[in-house]
Design a protein around this motif. Structure first.
Motif, short mmCIF file in Angstrom:
data_model
loop_
_atom_site.label_atom_id
_atom_site.label_comp_id
_atom_site.label_asym_id
_atom_site.label_seq_id
_atom_site.Cartn_x
_atom_site.Cartn_y
_atom_site.Cartn_z
N GLY A 89 9.12 96.16 11.89
CA GLY A 89 8.93 95.02 12.80
C GLY A 89 7.53 94.44 12.73
O GLY A 89 7.34 93.22 12.67
N GLY A 90 6.53 95.31 12.70
CA GLY A 90 5.14 94.84 12.66
C GLY A 90 4.82 94.16 11.34
O GLY A 90 4.07 93.19 11.29
N GLN A 91 5.42 94.65 10.25
CA GLN A 91 5.18 94.02 8.94
C GLN A 91 5.82 92.63 8.90
O GLN A 91 5.20 91.67 8.43
CB GLN A 91 5.76 94.91 7.83
N LYS A 92 7.04 92.52 9.43
CA LYS A 92 7.71 91.21 9.46
C LYS A 92 6.90 90.21 10.26
O LYS A 92 6.74 89.05 9.88
CB LYS A 92 9.09 91.32 10.12
N GLN A 93 6.38 90.68 11.40
CA GLN A 93 5.64 89.79 12.28
C GLN A 93 4.36 89.30 11.59
O GLN A 93 3.97 88.15 11.72
CB GLN A 93 5.33 90.55 13.58
N ALA A 96 5.01 86.65 20.66
CA ALA A 96 4.82 87.09 19.27
C ALA A 96 4.55 88.58 19.12
O ALA A 96 4.70 89.12 18.04
CB ALA A 96 3.69 86.29 18.63
N THR A 97 4.16 89.26 20.19
CA THR A 97 3.89 90.69 20.01
C THR A 97 4.83 91.56 20.84
O THR A 97 4.67 92.78 20.90
CB THR A 97 2.45 91.05 20.44
N THR A 131 7.48 83.36 16.47
CA THR A 131 8.34 83.79 17.58
C THR A 131 8.51 85.30 17.54
O THR A 131 8.05 85.98 16.63
CB THR A 131 9.72 83.12 17.49
N GLN A 132 9.23 85.77 18.54
CA GLN A 132 9.47 87.21 18.67
C GLN A 132 10.30 87.73 17.50
O GLN A 132 10.11 88.83 17.01
CB GLN A 132 10.21 87.38 19.98
N LEU A 184 4.01 88.89 8.41
CA LEU A 184 4.40 87.88 7.41
C LEU A 184 4.60 86.52 8.09
O LEU A 184 4.22 85.48 7.54
CB LEU A 184 5.70 88.27 6.69
N SER A 185 5.18 86.53 9.29
CA SER A 185 5.35 85.26 10.03
C SER A 185 4.00 84.63 10.34
O SER A 185 3.84 83.41 10.31
CB SER A 185 6.03 85.48 11.39
N ILE A 186 3.02 85.48 10.65
CA ILE A 186 1.68 84.96 10.95
C ILE A 186 1.05 84.42 9.67
O ILE A 186 0.42 83.36 9.68
CB ILE A 186 0.81 86.06 11.60
N ALA A 187 1.24 85.13 8.56
CA ALA A 187 0.70 84.65 7.28
C ALA A 187 1.29 83.28 6.95
O ALA A 187 0.61 82.38 6.47
CB ALA A 187 1.01 85.65 6.16
N ARG A 188 2.57 83.11 7.27
CA ARG A 188 3.23 81.82 7.03
C ARG A 188 2.56 80.73 7.88
O ARG A 188 2.30 79.62 7.40
CB ARG A 188 4.71 81.96 7.41
N ALA A 189 2.26 81.06 9.13
CA ALA A 189 1.59 80.10 10.02
C ALA A 189 0.18 79.78 9.51
O ALA A 189 -0.28 78.64 9.57
CB ALA A 189 1.54 80.64 11.44
N VAL A 190 -0.51 80.81 8.98
CA VAL A 190 -1.86 80.61 8.45
C VAL A 190 -1.80 79.64 7.27
O VAL A 190 -2.59 78.71 7.15
CB VAL A 190 -2.46 81.95 7.97
N LEU A 191 -0.83 79.87 6.38
CA LEU A 191 -0.75 79.05 5.17
C LEU A 191 -0.33 77.62 5.51
O LEU A 191 -0.77 76.67 4.88
CB LEU A 191 0.25 79.69 4.19
N LYS A 192 0.49 77.48 6.53
CA LYS A 192 0.91 76.13 6.93
C LYS A 192 -0.30 75.35 7.44
O LYS A 192 -0.37 74.13 7.30
CB LYS A 192 2.00 76.20 8.02
N ASN A 193 -1.24 76.08 8.04
CA ASN A 193 -2.50 75.50 8.47
C ASN A 193 -2.31 74.29 9.40
O ASN A 193 -3.00 73.28 9.28
CB ASN A 193 -3.32 75.09 7.23
N ALA A 194 -1.35 74.40 10.30
CA ALA A 194 -1.12 73.30 11.25
C ALA A 194 -2.16 73.38 12.37
O ALA A 194 -2.65 74.46 12.68
CB ALA A 194 0.29 73.44 11.83
#
Length: 249
Positions: free
Chosen positions: A151-155, A175-176, A92-93, A157-167
């Motif tokens: 802000g860009g670094q936090k975002q 998101a941007t 999310t944003q 990390l959120s994407i890395a979390r989504a990558v690792l979740k691998n849903a």
């Protein structure tokens, strides 16, 4: 009745004649959309057109009032919340980060992830480049709500979390939108890598981020005004064409 659990997402998501109102104002009216597995669908439109409501309904933060949303033919109200949300990764944003290490924040959905898996997810998300220079690398504490990061670094990390979740399903809600151009480029690049071979629902304000989507759905006051690929919509010279014109000034 016992909730149904699904182990994998096979076919697609169907939104059928959904009407939804906050208090007494309809934000979605008789909205229908088919999202096939493996395709990317972007939802665009002015604020208040109902785009983000769709993300909230898909994840069941809210339930539809009329109509149905189904996944692989099952009404999502009949699925267990855990098995529904296990199929989705949400970016999310506003990145929701905790006062803990980078590793803990990234491995939220996958607590047994190895350092190597976490670093790999950070690389895909274009985040490793800043994490590797931190005093304790992935074991660096990021402060309250990630206060020590931009802000860009936090975002990322959120994407890395989504990558690792691998849903199998990726839901990207604006998101941007909160980023400067340089971060947006890194985040956008990361998102494109993550979206490959996944089903994605992208809610976007900036049109530059969605031009490659398989289907762009232009919303107006809770209804679909136009849909098609970027090229088809430009050809129509309608709402989308006007929005693109406004944003490229």
């Amino acid at each position: 009745t016992n909730p149904i659990t699904i182990d994998r997402f096979n076919q697609g998501i169907d939104i059928n004649n959904v009407t939804f109102a906050y208090e007494d104002e309809n934000v979605l009216k008789n909205f229908s959309l088919h999202i096939p597995k493996g395709k990317s669908v972007a939802l665009v439109g002015q604020s208040g057109s109902g785009k983000s409501t769709i993300a909230n309904l898909l994840t069941r933060f809210y339930d539809v009032q009329d109509g149905t949303i189904s996944m692989d033919g099952h009404d999502i109200k009949d699925l267990s919340l855990k098995s529904l949300r296990d199929q989705m990764a949400l970016v999310t944003q506003d990145s929701i980060l905790f006062n803990d290490t980078i590793a803990v924040n990234v491995a939220l959905a996958n607590k047994n992830a190895s350092d190597e898996e976490i670093i790999n997810a950070l690389k895909i998300a274009n985040a490793w480049e800043f994490v590797k220079d931190l005093p304790d690398g992935i074991h660096t504490n990021i402060g309250d709500s990630g206060g020590k990061l931009s802000g860009g670094q936090k975002q990322r990390l959120s994407i890395a979390r989504a990558v690792l979740k691998n849903a199998p399903i990726l839901v990207l809600d604006e998101a941007t939108s909160a980023l400067d151009t340089e971060s947006e480029r890194l985040v956008q690049d990361a998102l494109e890598k993550v979206m490959k071979n996944r089903t994605s629902i992208v809610i976007a304000h900036r049109l530059s981020t969605i031009q490659n989507a398989d289907n762009i759905v232009v919303m107006n006051k809770g209804e679909i005004a136009e849909q098609g690929t970027h090229a088809e919509l430009i050809e129509m010279k309608g709402l989308y064409n006007g929005l693109v014109g406004m944003q490229s000034l």
